[in-house]
Write a protein that holds these residues in place. Sequence first.
Motif, mmCIF file in Angstrom:
data_model
loop_
_atom_site.group_PDB
_atom_site.id
_atom_site.type_symbol
_atom_site.label_atom_id
_atom_site.label_comp_id
_atom_site.label_asym_id
_atom_site.label_seq_id
_atom_site.Cartn_x
_atom_site.Cartn_y
_atom_site.Cartn_z
ATOM 1 N N ILE A 115 0.781 -1.125 0.014
ATOM 2 C CA ILE A 115 -0.095 -0.040 0.120
ATOM 3 C C ILE A 115 0.895 1.209 0.062
ATOM 4 O O ILE A 115 0.475 2.144 -0.734
ATOM 5 C CB ILE A 115 -0.993 0.185 1.112
ATOM 6 N N GLY A 116 1.886 1.252 0.782
ATOM 7 C CA GLY A 116 2.835 2.423 0.754
ATOM 8 C C GLY A 116 2.401 3.535 1.735
ATOM 9 O O GLY A 116 1.640 3.136 2.621
ATOM 10 N N PRO A 117 2.871 4.493 1.761
ATOM 11 C CA PRO A 117 2.428 5.742 2.500
ATOM 12 C C PRO A 117 0.851 6.137 2.408
ATOM 13 O O PRO A 117 0.553 6.041 1.201
ATOM 14 C CB PRO A 117 3.393 7.133 2.224
ATOM 15 N N LEU A 118 0.309 6.206 3.176
ATOM 16 C CA LEU A 118 -1.104 6.793 3.059
ATOM 17 C C LEU A 118 -1.224 8.318 3.155
ATOM 18 O O LEU A 118 -0.411 8.891 3.442
ATOM 19 C CB LEU A 118 -1.833 6.347 4.553
ATOM 20 N N PRO A 119 -2.358 9.027 2.581
ATOM 21 C CA PRO A 119 -2.297 10.336 2.497
ATOM 22 C C PRO A 119 -2.392 10.667 4.113
ATOM 23 O O PRO A 119 -2.662 10.200 5.020
ATOM 24 C CB PRO A 119 -3.890 10.541 1.934
ATOM 25 N N ALA A 120 -2.314 12.100 4.174
ATOM 26 C CA ALA A 120 -1.961 12.765 5.238
ATOM 27 C C ALA A 120 -3.173 12.485 6.211
ATOM 28 O O ALA A 120 -4.222 12.687 5.863
ATOM 29 C CB ALA A 120 -1.802 14.362 5.095
ATOM 30 N N GLY A 121 -2.926 12.156 7.542
ATOM 31 C CA GLY A 121 -4.071 11.899 8.553
ATOM 32 C C GLY A 121 -4.583 10.799 8.716
ATOM 33 O O GLY A 121 -4.894 10.388 9.840
ATOM 34 N N TRP A 122 -4.610 9.871 7.850
ATOM 35 C CA TRP A 122 -4.945 8.470 7.988
ATOM 36 C C TRP A 122 -3.860 7.526 8.289
ATOM 37 O O TRP A 122 -2.703 7.625 7.979
ATOM 38 C CB TRP A 122 -5.417 7.857 6.610
ATOM 39 N N HIS A 123 -3.996 6.737 9.314
ATOM 40 C CA HIS A 123 -3.111 5.804 9.896
ATOM 41 C C HIS A 123 -3.519 4.320 9.359
ATOM 42 O O HIS A 123 -2.714 3.291 9.798
ATOM 43 C CB HIS A 123 -3.137 5.926 11.341
ATOM 44 N N TYR A 124 -4.809 4.108 8.872
ATOM 45 C CA TYR A 124 -4.839 2.829 8.321
ATOM 46 C C TYR A 124 -6.056 3.164 7.133
ATOM 47 O O TYR A 124 -6.464 4.222 7.279
ATOM 48 C CB TYR A 124 -5.423 1.710 9.390
ATOM 49 N N GLN A 125 -5.965 2.220 6.289
ATOM 50 C CA GLN A 125 -6.859 2.019 5.214
ATOM 51 C C GLN A 125 -8.086 1.165 5.479
ATOM 52 O O GLN A 125 -8.103 0.241 6.361
ATOM 53 C CB GLN A 125 -6.204 1.744 3.858
ATOM 54 N N THR A 126 -9.296 1.556 5.039
ATOM 55 C CA THR A 126 -10.510 0.763 5.144
ATOM 56 C C THR A 126 -10.346 -0.280 4.108
ATOM 57 O O THR A 126 -10.900 -1.349 4.328
ATOM 58 C CB THR A 126 -11.717 1.443 5.441
ATOM 59 N N ILE A 127 -10.526 0.481 2.732
ATOM 60 C CA ILE A 127 -10.312 -0.310 1.614
ATOM 61 C C ILE A 127 -9.061 -0.219 0.873
ATOM 62 O O ILE A 127 -8.810 1.231 1.003
ATOM 63 C CB ILE A 127 -11.563 -0.199 0.787
ATOM 64 N N TRP A 128 -8.421 -1.044 0.197
ATOM 65 C CA TRP A 128 -7.319 -1.000 -0.690
ATOM 66 C C TRP A 128 -7.528 -1.318 -2.149
ATOM 67 O O TRP A 128 -8.206 -2.546 -2.358
ATOM 68 C CB TRP A 128 -6.241 -1.514 -0.177
ATOM 69 N N GLN A 129 -7.744 -0.557 -3.149
ATOM 70 C CA GLN A 129 -7.897 -0.819 -4.391
ATOM 71 C C GLN A 129 -6.338 -1.060 -4.861
ATOM 72 O O GLN A 129 -5.595 -0.208 -5.225
ATOM 73 C CB GLN A 129 -8.635 0.245 -5.258
ATOM 74 N N SER A 130 -6.263 -2.406 -5.223
ATOM 75 C CA SER A 130 -4.719 -2.904 -5.632
ATOM 76 C C SER A 130 -4.466 -2.834 -7.110
ATOM 77 O O SER A 130 -3.287 -2.962 -7.479
ATOM 78 C CB SER A 130 -4.477 -3.964 -4.950
ATOM 79 N N SER A 131 -5.456 -2.947 -7.951
ATOM 80 C CA SER A 131 -5.459 -3.282 -9.424
ATOM 81 C C SER A 131 -6.788 -3.022 -9.915
ATOM 82 O O SER A 131 -7.785 -2.971 -9.426
ATOM 83 C CB SER A 131 -4.883 -4.606 -9.664
ATOM 84 N N ASN A 132 -6.418 -2.703 -11.242
ATOM 85 C CA ASN A 132 -7.752 -2.560 -12.205
ATOM 86 C C ASN A 132 -7.815 -3.815 -12.969
ATOM 87 O O ASN A 132 -8.759 -3.868 -13.754
ATOM 88 C CB ASN A 132 -7.752 -1.434 -13.034
ATOM 89 N N LYS A 133 -7.083 -5.069 -12.769
ATOM 90 C CA LYS A 133 -7.192 -5.990 -13.645
ATOM 91 C C LYS A 133 -6.883 -7.351 -12.571
ATOM 92 O O LYS A 133 -6.119 -7.251 -11.669
ATOM 93 C CB LYS A 133 -6.062 -6.211 -14.677
ATOM 94 N N GLY A 134 -7.826 -8.357 -12.599
ATOM 95 C CA GLY A 134 -7.766 -9.201 -11.739
ATOM 96 C C GLY A 134 -8.912 -10.386 -11.890
ATOM 97 O O GLY A 134 -9.462 -10.558 -13.012
ATOM 98 N N SER A 135 -9.451 -10.877 -10.804
ATOM 99 C CA SER A 135 -10.260 -12.060 -10.962
ATOM 100 C C SER A 135 -11.780 -11.340 -11.200
ATOM 101 O O SER A 135 -12.552 -12.356 -11.694
ATOM 102 C CB SER A 135 -10.420 -12.644 -9.575
ATOM 103 N N PHE A 136 -11.862 -10.263 -10.836
ATOM 104 C CA PHE A 136 -13.302 -9.714 -11.081
ATOM 105 C C PHE A 136 -13.290 -8.262 -11.983
ATOM 106 O O PHE A 136 -12.170 -7.908 -12.293
ATOM 107 C CB PHE A 136 -13.903 -9.143 -9.685
ATOM 108 N N PRO A 137 -14.509 -8.212 -12.567
ATOM 109 C CA PRO A 137 -14.428 -6.920 -13.434
ATOM 110 C C PRO A 137 -14.074 -5.695 -12.552
ATOM 111 O O PRO A 137 -14.632 -5.743 -11.636
ATOM 112 C CB PRO A 137 -15.980 -6.929 -13.890
#
Length: 261
Positions: free
Chosen positions: A221-243
Amino acid sequence: MLAAVIAAAGLAGGIAHADPAPTAPRLNPNDPNGAWAGYSVEGSRDAQPRYRPAGAVSGMDVSGHQGDVDWPKAWADGARFAYVKATEGTGFRNDRFGQQYDGSHAVGMIRGSYHFGLPDRSNGADQANFFVDNGGAWRHDGRTLPGALDIEYNPYGEACYGLDPVAMSWWIADFSNTYHARTGRFPVIYTTTNWWNRCTASNPDFAPNNPLWIARYAPDIGPLPAGWHYQTIWQSSNKGSFPGGQDVFNGSNKQLKRFTS
C-alpha cells in the motif's frame, strides 16, 4: 484546523463555483458513524509497509465501463462486496447502475455506491445531493456500505480542478457534511496519496470521520494520505479475478458487516 486555515487565508467565500459557503468538517473521533471501520493490521498504526492482511475480504468496484456484470461468477470467484458508480458531477448517472447495484445485492454481496467528484463544475453540497438522490443513499440494513466520494486526478483537465488546497478542502468538506446530513454517515473517501497531498496540501482533518479507500496499484500500500493511519479499503489493481477495480477490505467478514451499521 481547517477553519483556522481558511480564516488565515482570508477565503471566507469558499470555493470557485460555490453558492453557499461550505462548513468545515465535523471532527469527532468518537462519532459512531465516523472512521472507526479501518483496521490496523500491523500492531502499530504507523507501521510500514502495509500488505494484504490474512483473512481480509476481497471485493470489487465497477462503473458503466464494465457493462452488465456476471454477478454469480464474481461471487463464485470470491468477491464479497462491491462499490458501484452511481453519479458524476450533477448531470451524469450510470446507465448500468440498476443491474450492477441490484445484481451484486442479489447474489449476497454487501454493496455501496460511489460518486465521481468534479469540484470545478459545481459545489460539494449540490453534488452530494445529486448523489444521494440518484443511488447514493445509505440504508441501515446490514447490506449497504456508506457512499463513497471518488476524488482524484482530473481526467478532463488540470489535476486539482483549478482549485487551491484550501478551496479543495472546503469543497470536500461541503460534500462530506451534506452527505452526512442526508444519510447519517460520513462518506468514504477514495483517493491516491499523491493527489491528496498535492491538492489538499496534506490536509489531515478528514481522517477522523471519513474512512479511507486508497488506490495504489502495487504489491504494498505504501504511505497513506496525510492524517490517516490505516486504510479501510485498498484498491490494488484494475485487472484481476473480477471485473473493474480489485479491492480488499482491511478486516474480516464480521468487521465488514459492522461497517454497514
